[in-house]
Every structure is written in C-alpha cells, then in structure tokens.
Scaffold this motif. Sequence first.
Motif, PDB file in Angstrom:
ATOM      1  N   GLN A  97       0.831  -1.198   0.000  1.00 25.71           N
ATOM      2  CA  GLN A  97       0.000   0.000   0.000  1.00 25.71           C
ATOM      3  C   GLN A  97       0.871   1.255   0.000  1.00 25.71           C
ATOM      4  O   GLN A  97       0.567   2.232  -0.676  1.00 25.71           O
ATOM      5  CB  GLN A  97      -0.953   0.004   1.201  1.00 25.71           C
ATOM      6  CG  GLN A  97      -1.904   1.170   1.219  1.00 25.71           C
ATOM      7  CD  GLN A  97      -2.868   1.187   0.038  1.00 25.71           C
ATOM      8  OE1 GLN A  97      -3.068   0.180  -0.633  1.00 25.71           O
ATOM      9  NE2 GLN A  97      -3.457   2.328  -0.208  1.00 25.71           N
ATOM     10  N   GLY A  98       1.963   1.223   0.732  1.00 26.77           N
ATOM     11  CA  GLY A  98       2.882   2.354   0.746  1.00 26.77           C
ATOM     12  C   GLY A  98       3.473   2.624  -0.625  1.00 26.77           C
ATOM     13  O   GLY A  98       3.572   3.775  -1.054  1.00 26.77           O
ATOM     14  N   ALA A  99       3.854   1.566  -1.326  1.00 25.84           N
ATOM     15  CA  ALA A  99       4.397   1.725  -2.681  1.00 25.84           C
ATOM     16  C   ALA A  99       3.340   2.277  -3.629  1.00 25.84           C
ATOM     17  O   ALA A  99       3.627   3.159  -4.454  1.00 25.84           O
ATOM     18  CB  ALA A  99       4.927   0.381  -3.189  1.00 25.84           C
ATOM     19  N   LEU A 100       2.120   1.783  -3.506  1.00 25.39           N
ATOM     20  CA  LEU A 100       1.023   2.293  -4.336  1.00 25.39           C
ATOM     21  C   LEU A 100       0.788   3.780  -4.059  1.00 25.39           C
ATOM     22  O   LEU A 100       0.625   4.576  -4.980  1.00 25.39           O
ATOM     23  CB  LEU A 100      -0.251   1.497  -4.072  1.00 25.39           C
ATOM     24  CG  LEU A 100      -1.526   2.033  -4.741  1.00 25.39           C
ATOM     25  CD1 LEU A 100      -1.421   1.949  -6.251  1.00 25.39           C
ATOM     26  CD2 LEU A 100      -2.739   1.281  -4.231  1.00 25.39           C
ATOM     27  N   LEU A 101       0.795   4.150  -2.798  1.00 28.71           N
ATOM     28  CA  LEU A 101       0.567   5.556  -2.444  1.00 28.71           C
ATOM     29  C   LEU A 101       1.703   6.448  -2.920  1.00 28.71           C
ATOM     30  O   LEU A 101       1.471   7.602  -3.292  1.00 28.71           O
ATOM     31  CB  LEU A 101       0.363   5.700  -0.941  1.00 28.71           C
ATOM     32  CG  LEU A 101      -0.983   5.191  -0.446  1.00 28.71           C
ATOM     33  CD1 LEU A 101      -0.992   5.106   1.074  1.00 28.71           C
ATOM     34  CD2 LEU A 101      -2.114   6.075  -0.946  1.00 28.71           C
TER      35      LEU A 101
END
Length: 124
Positions: A97-101
């Motif tokens: 999720q951090g990479a997506l954000l």
Amino acid sequence: MAGSGYVPAGWPPMVRAPGAADWELTASAFLLDCCPPEFRLYPVLRRHPVVLARFAVRSVEAQAKAVEAGLAEARTDLGRFVPLEVVEQAIDAWQRQGALLLRTRRAVDLVERALRGEDFVPTM
C-alpha cells in the motif's frame, strides 16, 4: 491551456495530456478516485479541479502517514493477537500500500502541477 501533449513518467494513464479535449474532466475523475468518496459531495471540489487537486494531495499524504504508522506498530500491535505469519502478511500489505501511495502521490502531484499551468517538456 494549449499544452505540449507531453506527459512525464508517472503521469496517470487515465488522464489525458494537458491541452487535449476534456483533459480536465479526466483529471478531475482521477483526483476524485484518489480521495475519500464523500469528497464528491462538495460542489467546490467538482467545479474547481485545482482545488480538488490540493485536497487530493493532502488526502494521499495522510494515507501515506497512516501506512507509516501501521508499519511501525504492526508487530507490537498485532503480534499478541495473530500468528507471526499473519503479522508478516499484514506488513507486506502495508508495504504494498505504501508503494502504491508513493506512485499515486507522484501522479497527483503531476496533475496538480498541470492544472496550475505547468507545461511539461521532455528532457534529454
């Protein structure tokens, strides 16, 4: 805005290039998708894409901070309640999720800059 038609790396594929027909409509749709659903209720955000872009930037930044907090506390907060493998899966989910954000934050930033009139040009 005429726009060069060039978009830099990280530009969201669902948003037309600045200057293309209805590009601001596609930008607004993308930005709304990056925000909490209730943001669609505010006429000012639907009528003024540059205002929406600022809201989207702050919303994505807040989500990224939540991911950081989730990662920091995952082991201590969840370790007593679920098996270690589940904690590791949760950490993996937070990291994804951090990479997506991070990618979303870049895309939102580019769209906001274009809405504010920046014309992107290719660099060598």
